[in-house]
Scaffold this active site. Sequence first.
Site, mmCIF file in Angstrom:
data_model
loop_
_atom_site.group_PDB
_atom_site.id
_atom_site.type_symbol
_atom_site.label_atom_id
_atom_site.label_comp_id
_atom_site.label_asym_id
_atom_site.label_seq_id
_atom_site.Cartn_x
_atom_site.Cartn_y
_atom_site.Cartn_z
ATOM 1 N N GLU A 52 -40.489 -16.166 53.999
ATOM 2 C CA GLU A 52 -41.096 -14.898 53.621
ATOM 3 C C GLU A 52 -42.525 -15.202 53.214
ATOM 4 O OE1 GLU A 52 -40.999 -11.039 50.653
ATOM 5 O OE2 GLU A 52 -39.783 -12.782 50.126
ATOM 6 N N ASP A 77 -46.277 -18.144 48.658
ATOM 7 C CA ASP A 77 -47.319 -17.335 48.025
ATOM 8 C C ASP A 77 -48.255 -18.270 47.285
ATOM 9 O OD1 ASP A 77 -48.719 -15.224 46.432
ATOM 10 O OD2 ASP A 77 -47.107 -13.969 47.205
ATOM 11 N N ASP A 126 -50.976 -6.985 52.201
ATOM 12 C CA ASP A 126 -52.223 -6.231 52.076
ATOM 13 C C ASP A 126 -52.691 -5.905 53.497
ATOM 14 O OD1 ASP A 126 -54.871 -5.375 51.802
ATOM 15 O OD2 ASP A 126 -55.254 -6.715 50.116
ATOM 16 N N LYS A 130 -60.381 -2.650 56.023
ATOM 17 C CA LYS A 130 -61.776 -2.738 56.464
ATOM 18 C C LYS A 130 -61.904 -3.706 57.638
ATOM 19 C CE LYS A 130 -63.887 -1.545 52.022
ATOM 20 N NZ LYS A 130 -64.797 -2.003 50.946
ATOM 21 N N ASP A 162 -45.394 -0.377 54.025
ATOM 22 C CA ASP A 162 -45.586 1.044 53.745
ATOM 23 C C ASP A 162 -46.898 1.533 54.347
ATOM 24 O OD1 ASP A 162 -46.980 -0.614 51.790
ATOM 25 O OD2 ASP A 162 -47.588 1.291 50.892
#
Length: 224
Positions: A52, A77, A126, A130, A162
Site C-alpha cells: 500500500e 509512507d 494527493d 496543478k 475520492d
Amino acid sequence: MGSKNKLRRFKENEKFENVIQPSREELTDNLFELKGKWSQEFFKNDNPIVLELGCGKGEYTVELARQNPGKNFIGIDIKGARFWRGAKTAIEEDLENVAFIRTQIELIEYVFAVNEVSEIWITFPDPQIKYKRTKHRLTNTEFLQRYKSILKEDGFMHLKTDSEFMHGYTLGLLHGEGHEVLYAHHDIYKNEYSPKEVTGIQTFYEKQYLEKGKPITYIQFKIK
C-alpha cells in the site's frame, strides 16, 4: 499532533520489529539487504506480497492483512508518526503478515526486486491537481514504470480515491498508453458489483468523505 507525541512515536517505531526504516543512501547504494529477500528473510513464507503506497495510518494495510492471512502486506509512507498506529495495532493483534517501510515512494525500485510484488494499492493519494505537480502524481507514466519493474508478470494495481480528477486522469492515461483496465467505476458504493475488499474496508477519512456525500472511485488495472 504535538512534537512530543511525534518523538515518542518515532522512538517506538525504532523498536517495532515490523517497521523498517532504511536510509536513502542505504537504498540508492544497493545496500538494503531485504531487497529480493522479503519472503525468505522477513515473512519467512512464499505468500504473495501486497503493497500500500502512501499508507497513512496503515488502516487499509492492517485490515487487508486481517482479511487475507494468506498474503503479506507492506505499507509504505515517509511519515513514520502516521503509520505508527498501524504498526502498533499489528503487533497488538499478532499480525505477522504486516510490515511498514518509512521511505519515499520514488525509491520503491531500491526496496523490492524484479517480480517480487503481486499487488499494489494506492488509496486516497494527493491528486496533485496543478499541472506543475504532474510529476508527483502516483499514477503518472514514470511511477507506473517503477511499479511495473517490481510487479510479477500477472501482478496488478488498485487505485481508490475520492478525487474525480485523479480517477479521470488515471483512466485516461491507462487507456492512452494501452494498459489493461480490469475494473473501473466512478461511485463504488452505488455499484453492487464492486469488489468486496474495496467497499468492505473504509479508512477514517473515507468515512468522512462518505458522510459528506462524496463518491469514492476505484480502478483495478495491469501495467503493460
